[in-house]
Design an enzyme around this catalytic site. Structure first.
Site, PDB file in Angstrom:
ATOM      1  N   TYR A 289       0.691  -9.463  -4.673  1.00  0.00           N
ATOM      2  CA  TYR A 289       0.268 -10.565  -5.547  1.00  0.00           C
ATOM      3  C   TYR A 289      -0.495 -11.646  -4.782  1.00  0.00           C
ATOM      4  O   TYR A 289       0.000 -12.190  -3.788  1.00  0.00           O
ATOM      5  CB  TYR A 289       1.502 -11.179  -6.205  1.00  0.00           C
TER       6      TYR A 289
ATOM      7  N   ASN B 113       2.452  -9.760   2.539  1.00  0.00           N
ATOM      8  CA  ASN B 113       2.449 -10.857   1.571  1.00  0.00           C
ATOM      9  C   ASN B 113       3.890 -11.237   1.242  1.00  0.00           C
ATOM     10  O   ASN B 113       4.292 -11.278   0.094  1.00  0.00           O
ATOM     11  CB  ASN B 113       1.714 -10.406   0.301  1.00  0.00           C
TER      12      ASN B 113
ATOM     13  N   SER C   6       5.645  -9.490  -1.202  1.00  0.00           N
ATOM     14  CA  SER C   6       5.631  -8.028  -1.126  1.00  0.00           C
ATOM     15  C   SER C   6       4.960  -7.576   0.159  1.00  0.00           C
ATOM     16  O   SER C   6       4.273  -8.345   0.824  1.00  0.00           O
ATOM     17  CB  SER C   6       4.856  -7.432  -2.322  1.00  0.00           C
TER      18      SER C   6
ATOM     19  N   SER D 259      10.374  -8.973  -4.402  1.00  0.00           N
ATOM     20  CA  SER D 259       9.469  -8.343  -3.444  1.00  0.00           C
ATOM     21  C   SER D 259       9.232  -6.879  -3.768  1.00  0.00           C
ATOM     22  O   SER D 259      10.147  -6.139  -4.115  1.00  0.00           O
ATOM     23  CB  SER D 259      10.061  -8.464  -2.029  1.00  0.00           C
ATOM     24  N   GLY D 260       7.985  -6.467  -3.647  1.00  0.00           N
ATOM     25  CA  GLY D 260       7.628  -5.058  -3.749  1.00  0.00           C
ATOM     26  C   GLY D 260       7.368  -4.521  -2.361  1.00  0.00           C
ATOM     27  O   GLY D 260       6.270  -4.692  -1.819  1.00  0.00           O
TER      28      GLY D 260
END
Length: 370
Positions: free
Chosen positions: A147, A219, A253, A291-292
C-alpha cells in the site's frame, strides 16, 4: 569489497557502502539478478505536488517486473513455493502454486489498487508475445502489492497496462536500482522512505557454488522497532521524526521474491520462502495484523517440467538445506536495509512527508563514524 556492492547504478549508497558488515558472501552484484537468467525492470511514475485531487495526483507509484527466465523460455514453468506470514495482502497465482508447485511468466509488484491490472496486463503481454502458445490455454501469473496511499493518489488508478509492459520490457540483469523505483516508489519502512531492495548470497554445496537472491518491496514496521545489525536504533534521538499534516495510518506489508539456481522441489521452496520471516524479524518487523507479508521462492534449476513423458529432476536433500535457509535470512535482511539506505526524503499527496534514513545518524548509532 566489490564496487558493485557499494552503490546502485545511479550512485545511491547501499548498506555495504555505508559500512555495514553483513554476514555471508554476496554474488557479483549483490542482487537477485546474480541468479543466472533472472532480470528486473521498473516503471516509475512520479507526477505532481500539493493537495490530493483524486484521479489527478500527486502520483508516487509504479511497477516492478521480475522476469525469472529469458524471454524465449518465459512460458516454461518453474518449481516454486509460497508462504504467507500474515495474509492482509495480495499475491495472485498462489492457489495454482500451492496445487502444482510451479508458475510461469514475469512476477509483477505494484500498489494495492493496481494489482489486478498488473496481473491482467502480464497476461495480455504474454498472449501478444506467444499467441500460438496461449491460443487455447490459460495463464496465471504472479502479481503482488503493498500500500502506497500515504504518498500516492492510490484511488486515481494511475498504473496502466502500458506501465506493466514498460517494466517487463525494461528488465535487465546485472546491477539494478533500489529505493524509490518501480512498485516501491511510494513505500516506507519503519517510518523512513523505503521501497525496492535486493541482495544475494553464495552457497557452496557438494563441490558446487549456488546463488540465492532476494528482492523485496518493503513497506512495513514501526519506528521504535527499527533494528540494524542487531542493534535497535529506532528510538535514537538523532533520527528525525516523521513530519506530516495528516495521520499516518499503520498499513504495512512486505513482498519478498526469492530466486535460486540450486535444485529444489516445491515443498523445499516453500520452506525457503518461510525463512524470509527471520530476515524481516532481524530488522524489527513482526507481521502486524494489517500487514501483508507474502513470500515467493522459485528455482531456475529444473528446465523441463512439461507433459508428455516421465521427468527426472535433481534436488538438494532436506537434511542439507540449512545453509540455504541462512542465505535467505541474510539476503532478506540486507535487501530491506538497502531499500531504505538507497533512498531519500519524499513528499507526496497533501504534503505528506516520509524522511530518508539519515546515513550519518545510522553510522553514529552503530559506532561506524569516520
Amino acid at each position: 569489497m566489490k564496487p558493485e556492492w557499494k552503490t546502485t547504478p545511479s550512485g545511491k549508497l547501499r548498506g555495504k557502502g555505508l559500512g555495514l558488515s553483513f554476514e555471508g558472501t554476496s554474488g557479483p552484484f549483490n542482487a537477485i539478478t546474480d541468479v543466472a537468467g533472472v532480470s528486473v525492470g521498473y516503471a516509475t511514475i512520479i507526477e505532481g505536488d500539493g493537495a490530493l485531487i483524486q484521479g489527478v495526483g500527486p502520483v508516487r507509484t509504479g511497477v516492478t517486473a521480475i522476469v525469472p527466465r529469458p524471454l524465449d523460455q518465459i512460458d516454461q514453468p518453474l518449481f516454486a513455493g509460497f508462504f504467507s506470514l500474515n495474509g492482509n495482502g495480495e499475491l495472485s497465482g498462489t492457489h495454482y502454486i500451492e496445487e502444482t508447485g510451479k508458475f510461469a511468466l514475469p512476477v509483477t509488484i505494484t500498489n494495492t489498487h493496481s494489482c489486478g491490472i498488473a496481473r491482467d496486463a502480464t497476461i495480455r503481454w504474454a498472449v501478444e508475445l506467444l499467441a500460438e502458445r496461449y491460443h487455447d490455454d490459460f495463464a496465471l501469473p504472479v502479481a503482488a502489492e503493498t500500500y502506497d496511499g500515504f504518498l500516492n493518489d492510490i484511488n486515481g488508478f494511475h498504473v496502466e497496462a502500458r506501465h506493466v509492459v514498460e517494466a517487463i520490457d525494461a528488465a535487465q540483469g546485472g546491477a539494478i536500482e533500489e529505493g524509490s523505483v518501480g512498485g516501491g516508489t511510494g513505500m516506507k519502512c519503519f517510518g523512513f522512505k523505503a521501497g525496492s531492495g535486493t541482495s544475494s548470497r553464495l552457497v557452496g554445496y557438494n563441490g558446487e557454488e549456488f546463488t540465492v537472491g532476494v528482492f523485496v518491496q518493503a513497506n512495513f514496521g514501526t519506528r521504535r522497532h527499527l533494528t540494524v545489525l542487531g542493534q535497535n536504533i529506532g528510538a535514537d534521538p538523532d533520527l528525525p521524526p516523521m513530519v506530516t499534516n495528516t495521520k499516518d495510518t499503520d498499513l504495512s506489508s512486505i513482498i519478498a521474491v526469492i530466486a535460486t539456481d540450486a535444485p529444489f522441489l516445491p515443498h523445499q521452496l516453500k520452506r525457503l520462502a518461510r525463512r524470509a520471516s527471520f530476515g524481516i524479524g532481524k530488522t524489527g518487523g513482526m507481521a502486524t495484523h494489517g500487514s501483508g507479508d507474502l513470500f515467493l521462492a522459485f528455482t531456475t534449476a529444473a528446465s523441463d517440467l512439461g507433459p508428455g513423458s516421465i521427468r527426472t529432476v535433481h534436488f538438494v536433500p532436506d537434511e542439507d538445506i540449512d545453509p540455504f535457509f541462512e542465505a535467505v535470512v541474510q539476503a532478506t535482511e540486507e535487501a530491506i536495509l538497502n531499500s531504505m539506505i538507497a533512498n531519500e526524503t519524499m513528499i507526496g499527496r497533501d504534503g505528506n512527508r516520509v524522511p530518508g534514513l539519515p546515513h550519518q545518524a545510522v553510522k553514529k548509532a552503530l559506532g561506524l563514524e569516520d
